[in-house]
Design an enzyme around this catalytic site. Structure first.
Site, PDB file in Angstrom:
ATOM      1  N   ALA A 197       4.823   1.315   1.842  1.00 51.63           N
ATOM      2  CA  ALA A 197       5.712   0.458   1.344  1.00 51.63           C
ATOM      3  C   ALA A 197       5.966   1.939  -0.263  1.00 51.63           C
ATOM      4  CB  ALA A 197       4.450  -0.455   1.172  1.00 51.63           C
ATOM      5  N   HIS A 198       4.991   1.639  -0.730  1.00 50.76           N
ATOM      6  CA  HIS A 198       5.326   2.178  -2.020  1.00 50.76           C
ATOM      7  C   HIS A 198       6.518   3.767  -2.261  1.00 50.76           C
ATOM      8  CE1 HIS A 198       2.520  -0.058  -4.226  1.00 50.76           C
ATOM      9  NE2 HIS A 198       2.964   0.398  -4.962  1.00 50.76           N
ATOM     10  N   ARG A 199       5.383   4.628  -0.572  1.00 54.70           N
ATOM     11  CA  ARG A 199       6.631   5.265  -0.049  1.00 54.70           C
ATOM     12  C   ARG A 199       7.959   5.274  -0.100  1.00 54.70           C
ATOM     13  NH1 ARG A 199       3.357   7.995   3.304  1.00 54.70           N
ATOM     14  NH2 ARG A 199       2.305   8.903   1.464  1.00 54.70           N
ATOM     15  N   GLU A 242       3.598   5.087  -8.734  1.00 50.61           N
ATOM     16  CA  GLU A 242       3.755   3.598  -9.723  1.00 50.61           C
ATOM     17  C   GLU A 242       4.485   3.211 -10.585  1.00 50.61           C
ATOM     18  OE1 GLU A 242       2.837   0.710  -7.930  1.00 50.61           O
ATOM     19  OE2 GLU A 242       0.619   1.449  -8.775  1.00 50.61           O
ATOM     20  N   ARG A 248       0.685  -0.890   0.391  1.00 46.87           N
ATOM     21  CA  ARG A 248      -0.247   0.157  -0.388  1.00 46.87           C
ATOM     22  C   ARG A 248       0.969   1.361   0.376  1.00 46.87           C
ATOM     23  NH1 ARG A 248      -5.422  -0.172   2.708  1.00 46.87           N
ATOM     24  NH2 ARG A 248      -4.623   1.940   4.338  1.00 46.87           N
TER      25      ARG A 248
END
Length: 259
Positions: A93-95, A145, A90
């Site tokens: 984690a992407h950050r 993304e 989510r």
């Protein structure tokens, strides 16, 4: 070297495929051949890797590891299923991966991620059970993304709702797809999780932890962005707006107060 001498030499056939592992083996072998000046003894036979796609009871099932080649015949609007590795991933984690430059502790290359914050039941001894895993809104990850796909090599992104230009470019440039898991089916999704293999970044709390799972026929997944960068939601939006405008015009002629 004369042609006759060349023809009389013993030669080895280097057979390789399109998958990442076999390409690494091929590269290592080529370096050895070059270093030992044995090029004349070798030539290639290129054999496409068997596609990681199964057809079962009419269902198209992607099996990890998934290659870009596997995704060439999958288009927006198609319905697919996934068997193999998928990891919940989510916002935070992407950050961490994109903004903080941290290496993701689960190998998602040629595998799948799921935009979701699941409910997990601990069983002890680092064993867990999936209780519920409904997808969360993918658009929150949109700004991360492109860099996320480029960095991690993930092939299949699953979430809720559509995504936009960053994800379109990522799918086209790196050979990936975005799929939608139907909302309201969190328990169905949980049943399709065979095993929770590991949990990473548990300091983020249950919803944001990376839950690495093995799934079987996970889906149905509606392809919303394909590896050509086409976007199902955006294309349908144009189509539906055109139909809406046509109908408004027809109705306006019959009902005077509609402008």
């Amino acid at each position: 070297m004369s042609q006759k001498d060349y023809d009389m030499k013993p030669r080895w056939y280097v057979v390789h495929t399109y998958s990442g592992y076999e390409n690494k083996v091929k590269t290592d072998l080529e370096k050895t051949v070059k270093n030992r000046e044995l090029e004349d003894y070798f030539f290639d036979i290129v054999v496409p890797m068997e596609e990681q796609i199964e057809i079962k009871d009419g269902k198209k099932i992607l099996v990890t590891p998934v290659s870009a080649e596997d995704l060439k015949d999958i288009h927006i609007g198609d319905i697919v299923y996934l068997t193999g590795d998928i990891t919940t991933c989510r916002d935070v984690a992407h950050r961490r991966v994109v903004e903080e430059g941290r290496e993701i502790p689960v190998d998602v290359r040629d595998a799948a991620i799921l935009h979701a914050g699941p409910i997990i039941r601990p069983l002890g001894d680092d064993k867990y059970e999936m209780v519920s895993v409904g997808p969360t809104t993918s658009m929150r990850m949109e700004k991360f993304e492109y860099e996320f796909v480029e960095t991690t090599g993930v092939r299949v992104i699953v979430g809720k709702g559509g995504m936009k230009e960053n994800t379109e470019r990522a799918c086209k440039d790196f050979g990936a797809i975005h799929c939608v898991f139907p909302a309201g089916n969190a328990v169905v999704a949980a049943v399709e999780v065979e095993e929770i293999v590991e949990a990473q970044w548990k300091d983020l709390g249950m919803p944001e932890t990376l839950w690495h799972c093995h799934v079987k026929e996970f889906g149905p997944l509606i392809v919303s962005i394909d590896s050509y960068g086409r976007n199902y939601f955006e294309e349908k939006k144009v189509e539906y707006n055109k139909k809406k405008d046509e109908q408004v015009e027809i109705i306006s002629k019959q009902v005077g107060f509609i402008k």
